[in-house]
Design a protein around this motif. Structure first.
Motif, PDB file in Angstrom:
ATOM      1  N   UNK A  50       0.830  -1.213   0.000  1.00  0.00           N
ATOM      2  CA  UNK A  50       0.000   0.000   0.000  1.00  0.00           C
ATOM      3  C   UNK A  50       0.863   1.261   0.000  1.00  0.00           C
ATOM      4  N   UNK A  51       0.256   2.369  -0.374  1.00  0.00           N
ATOM      5  CA  UNK A  51       0.802   3.721  -0.132  1.00  0.00           C
ATOM      6  C   UNK A  51      -0.405   4.630  -0.195  1.00  0.00           C
ATOM      7  N   UNK A  52      -0.744   5.272   0.926  1.00  0.00           N
ATOM      8  CA  UNK A  52      -1.962   6.080   0.946  1.00  0.00           C
ATOM      9  C   UNK A  52      -1.889   7.095   2.068  1.00  0.00           C
ATOM     10  N   UNK A  53      -2.713   8.145   1.937  1.00  0.00           N
ATOM     11  CA  UNK A  53      -2.755   9.156   3.002  1.00  0.00           C
ATOM     12  C   UNK A  53      -3.771   8.777   4.072  1.00  0.00           C
ATOM     13  N   UNK A  78       8.430   5.778   3.095  1.00  0.00           N
ATOM     14  CA  UNK A  78       9.306   5.722   4.277  1.00  0.00           C
ATOM     15  C   UNK A  78       8.449   5.811   5.541  1.00  0.00           C
ATOM     16  N   UNK A  79       7.475   6.742   5.530  1.00  0.00           N
ATOM     17  CA  UNK A  79       6.622   6.945   6.709  1.00  0.00           C
ATOM     18  C   UNK A  79       5.625   5.804   6.845  1.00  0.00           C
ATOM     19  N   UNK A  80       5.317   5.426   8.090  1.00  0.00           N
ATOM     20  CA  UNK A  80       4.340   4.356   8.317  1.00  0.00           C
ATOM     21  C   UNK A  80       3.370   4.747   9.418  1.00  0.00           C
ATOM     22  N   UNK A  81       3.219   6.071   9.620  1.00  0.00           N
ATOM     23  CA  UNK A  81       2.334   6.573  10.664  1.00  0.00           C
ATOM     24  C   UNK A  81       0.858   6.312  10.359  1.00  0.00           C
ATOM     25  N   UNK A  82       0.513   5.893   9.127  1.00  0.00           N
ATOM     26  CA  UNK A  82      -0.900   5.580   8.814  1.00  0.00           C
ATOM     27  C   UNK A  82      -1.307   4.214   9.396  1.00  0.00           C
ATOM     28  N   UNK A  83      -0.315   3.455   9.847  1.00  0.00           N
ATOM     29  CA  UNK A  83      -0.586   2.103  10.365  1.00  0.00           C
ATOM     30  C   UNK A  83      -0.676   2.132  11.887  1.00  0.00           C
ATOM     31  N   UNK A  84      -1.611   1.371  12.442  1.00  0.00           N
ATOM     32  CA  UNK A  84      -1.667   1.185  13.883  1.00  0.00           C
ATOM     33  C   UNK A  84      -0.825  -0.056  14.197  1.00  0.00           C
ATOM     34  N   UNK A  85       0.376   0.176  14.696  1.00  0.00           N
ATOM     35  CA  UNK A  85       1.311  -0.941  14.901  1.00  0.00           C
ATOM     36  C   UNK A  85       0.827  -1.920  15.979  1.00  0.00           C
ATOM     37  N   UNK A  88      -1.525  -4.170  14.238  1.00  0.00           N
ATOM     38  CA  UNK A  88      -0.746  -5.030  13.338  1.00  0.00           C
ATOM     39  C   UNK A  88      -0.145  -6.187  14.133  1.00  0.00           C
ATOM     40  N   UNK A  89       0.379  -5.852  15.320  1.00  0.00           N
ATOM     41  CA  UNK A  89       0.997  -6.871  16.164  1.00  0.00           C
ATOM     42  C   UNK A  89      -0.051  -7.883  16.644  1.00  0.00           C
ATOM     43  N   UNK A  90      -1.183  -7.337  17.071  1.00  0.00           N
ATOM     44  CA  UNK A  90      -2.255  -8.196  17.608  1.00  0.00           C
ATOM     45  C   UNK A  90      -2.675  -9.258  16.579  1.00  0.00           C
ATOM     46  N   UNK A  91      -2.671  -8.859  15.303  1.00  0.00           N
ATOM     47  CA  UNK A  91      -3.126  -9.800  14.266  1.00  0.00           C
ATOM     48  C   UNK A  91      -1.949 -10.392  13.468  1.00  0.00           C
ATOM     49  N   UNK A  92      -0.780 -10.367  14.089  1.00  0.00           N
ATOM     50  CA  UNK A  92       0.458 -10.974  13.525  1.00  0.00           C
ATOM     51  C   UNK A  92       0.740 -10.535  12.098  1.00  0.00           C
ATOM     52  N   UNK A  93       0.580  -9.229  11.879  1.00  0.00           N
ATOM     53  CA  UNK A  93       0.885  -8.685  10.550  1.00  0.00           C
ATOM     54  C   UNK A  93       2.226  -7.954  10.640  1.00  0.00           C
ATOM     55  N   UNK A  94       3.190  -8.354   9.835  1.00  0.00           N
ATOM     56  CA  UNK A  94       4.474  -7.656   9.846  1.00  0.00           C
ATOM     57  C   UNK A  94       4.398  -6.459   8.903  1.00  0.00           C
ATOM     58  N   UNK A  95       4.852  -5.321   9.403  1.00  0.00           N
ATOM     59  CA  UNK A  95       4.755  -4.084   8.614  1.00  0.00           C
ATOM     60  C   UNK A  95       6.149  -3.701   8.128  1.00  0.00           C
ATOM     61  N   UNK A  96       6.247  -3.398   6.841  1.00  0.00           N
ATOM     62  CA  UNK A  96       7.547  -2.967   6.291  1.00  0.00           C
ATOM     63  C   UNK A  96       7.401  -1.617   5.610  1.00  0.00           C
ATOM     64  N   UNK A  97       8.488  -0.861   5.582  1.00  0.00           N
ATOM     65  CA  UNK A  97       8.493   0.418   4.858  1.00  0.00           C
ATOM     66  C   UNK A  97       9.655   0.398   3.851  1.00  0.00           C
ATOM     67  N   UNK A  98       9.844   1.523   3.170  1.00  0.00           N
ATOM     68  CA  UNK A  98      11.007   1.671   2.277  1.00  0.00           C
ATOM     69  C   UNK A  98      11.871   2.759   2.909  1.00  0.00           C
ATOM     70  N   UNK A  99      12.883   2.376   3.690  1.00  0.00           N
ATOM     71  CA  UNK A  99      13.597   3.375   4.495  1.00  0.00           C
ATOM     72  C   UNK A  99      14.343   4.423   3.670  1.00  0.00           C
ATOM     73  N   UNK A 100      14.876   4.024   2.524  1.00  0.00           N
ATOM     74  CA  UNK A 100      15.614   5.021   1.712  1.00  0.00           C
ATOM     75  C   UNK A 100      15.453   4.668   0.246  1.00  0.00           C
ATOM     76  N   UNK A 101      14.592   5.437  -0.423  1.00  0.00           N
ATOM     77  CA  UNK A 101      14.375   5.083  -1.833  1.00  0.00           C
ATOM     78  C   UNK A 101      15.291   5.866  -2.751  1.00  0.00           C
TER      79      UNK A 101
END
Ligand code: NAD
Length: 331
Positions: A50-53, A78-85, A88-101
């Motif tokens: 995903x990538x969304x505001x 790079x930012x992942x503030x749209x996700x509730x971590x 994500x943890x509660x439902x065993x979803x691993x979240x990844x970003x693109x740290x330096x494109x």
């Protein structure tokens, strides 16, 4: 393996297609962002990107993803503030970003704007748009005679420092974390205050967090030289914009280049031609002939878009295949 990619822009399509062919993994592209209303379409896929505001705040979204057997959420940003971590943890979803494109992508924009400011380019262009081609009084400075101050000398700030240094500028910087490799390029100052006092061009490259909101406020602006310029390609709220407008109006600083502004989601990347601009501050800044505004395009180059796609889809694949990715940001 089948991946579903949300919010696909036209310019991303060739990069996604190329990745799909290189990796032999089926990728479906949709233009809509991921929401609770359209989450059913994820059923049958192995992973999502995903990538969304729009923030993904509803717990049900995370729960549904788990129900569908999804193990990850891969962001093409790079930012992942749209996700509730926590969810994500509660439902065993691993979240990844693109740290330096592509730090160079943002750094080159900053150098371009710095050069435009010191050549009085916005004023020259403003005059010329009214048919005034005179140049008297607009003698410019050369970058090799100036001191550039980098606040936040990480990946982008460090790259900008190298580009400025290559042009002959004297580069100073402040960052609580000093990088050994950068010491040939920039001279570290002991405080932000020293950078603000000494620099002819101040360029901001800090992340936005609780500590950096309004990092440049009225007090900080008072420290800058009256002929110095301020550049922000970090995040809008790093500057107290009201205080900056006052400093510009009082000629306490010479000008500014802003690739980011507070509340930019309401105007950047929207076509507002013929419509009223949202907010007095934007209106004021747009009419100042010593201010350059770009609509958060620092990241937007072919190299950066390709890297975002490659890295994000690669992380989705890695988590699905191995349960791990070097770009994991989840707790
Ligand atoms: P980075 O993490 O590599 O570097 C940030 C640096 O800021 C770090 O070295 C950190 O130690 C330093 N820092 C943190 N707080 C500080 C403070 N109070 N004073 C001085 N230094 C401080 O991040 P990066 O990849 O260089 O990105 C920097 C920022 O650029 C991002 O957080 C993002 O806000 C912005 N950005 C903008 C665009 C754009 O299109 N304009 C694109 C990508 C990123």
């Amino acid at each position: 393996m089948k991946l579903l990619v949300f919010s696909v822009r036209e310019d991303e399509r060739p990069a996604i297609k190329a990745w799909e062919e290189r990796n032999g993994i089926e990728v479906t592209q949709v233009t809509v962002p991921l929401t609770l209303e359209n989450i059913e379409q994820v059923n049958g896929y192995d992973g999502i990107c995903i990538q969304q505001r729009i923030d993904i705040i509803e717990e049900r979204i995370y729960e549904k993803l788990k129900e569908f057997g999804i193990k990850q959420i891969s962001l093409r940003t790079a930012g992942y503030d749209i996700i509730d971590l926590e969810f994500a943890k509660k439902y065993q979803l691993k979240v990844t970003n693109v740290p330096a494109y592509s730090p160079t992508s943002v750094a080159e924009l900053v150098v371009m704007q710095a050069l435009r400011l010191i050549r009085n380019n916005p004023i020259v262009e403003d005059n010329m748009s009214r048919g005034d081609f005179r140049w008297g009084g607009m003698i410019a400075k050369e970058i090799n005679t100036l001191t550039v101050g980098i606040i936040g000398a990480g990946k982008i700030g460090g790259t900008a420092a190298r580009l400025f240094k290559a042009l002959g500028a004297h580069v100073i910087g402040y960052d609580p974390v000093q990088i050994e490799d950068l010491k040939d390029t920039l001279t570290y100052m002991n405080s932000q205050k020293e950078v603000l006092e000494k620099a002819d061009i101040v360029s901001l490259h800090v992340p936005l967090d609780g500590k950096t909101k309004h990092l440049i406020d009225a007090e900080a602006l008072k420290l800058m030289k009256p002929d110095a310029y301020l550049i922000n390609a970090a995040r809008g709220p790093v500057i107290d914009v009201e205080a900056m407008i006052q400093a510009l109006e009082k000629k306490a600083i010479a000008g500014a280049a802003l690739d980011t502004l507070p509340n930019e989601q309401y105007f950047f990347n929207h076509d507002l031609s013929g419509k009223e601009l949202p907010g007095k501050n934007l209106e004021k800044l747009m009419h100042m002939n010593n201010v350059l505004i770009t609509p958060h395009i620092g990241f937007y180059t072919t190299v950066a878009v390709q890297n975002m796609v490659d890295s994000a889809l690669g992380s989705a694949r890695d988590i699905i295949q191995t349960g791990k990715s070097e770009n994991e940001v989840s707790k």
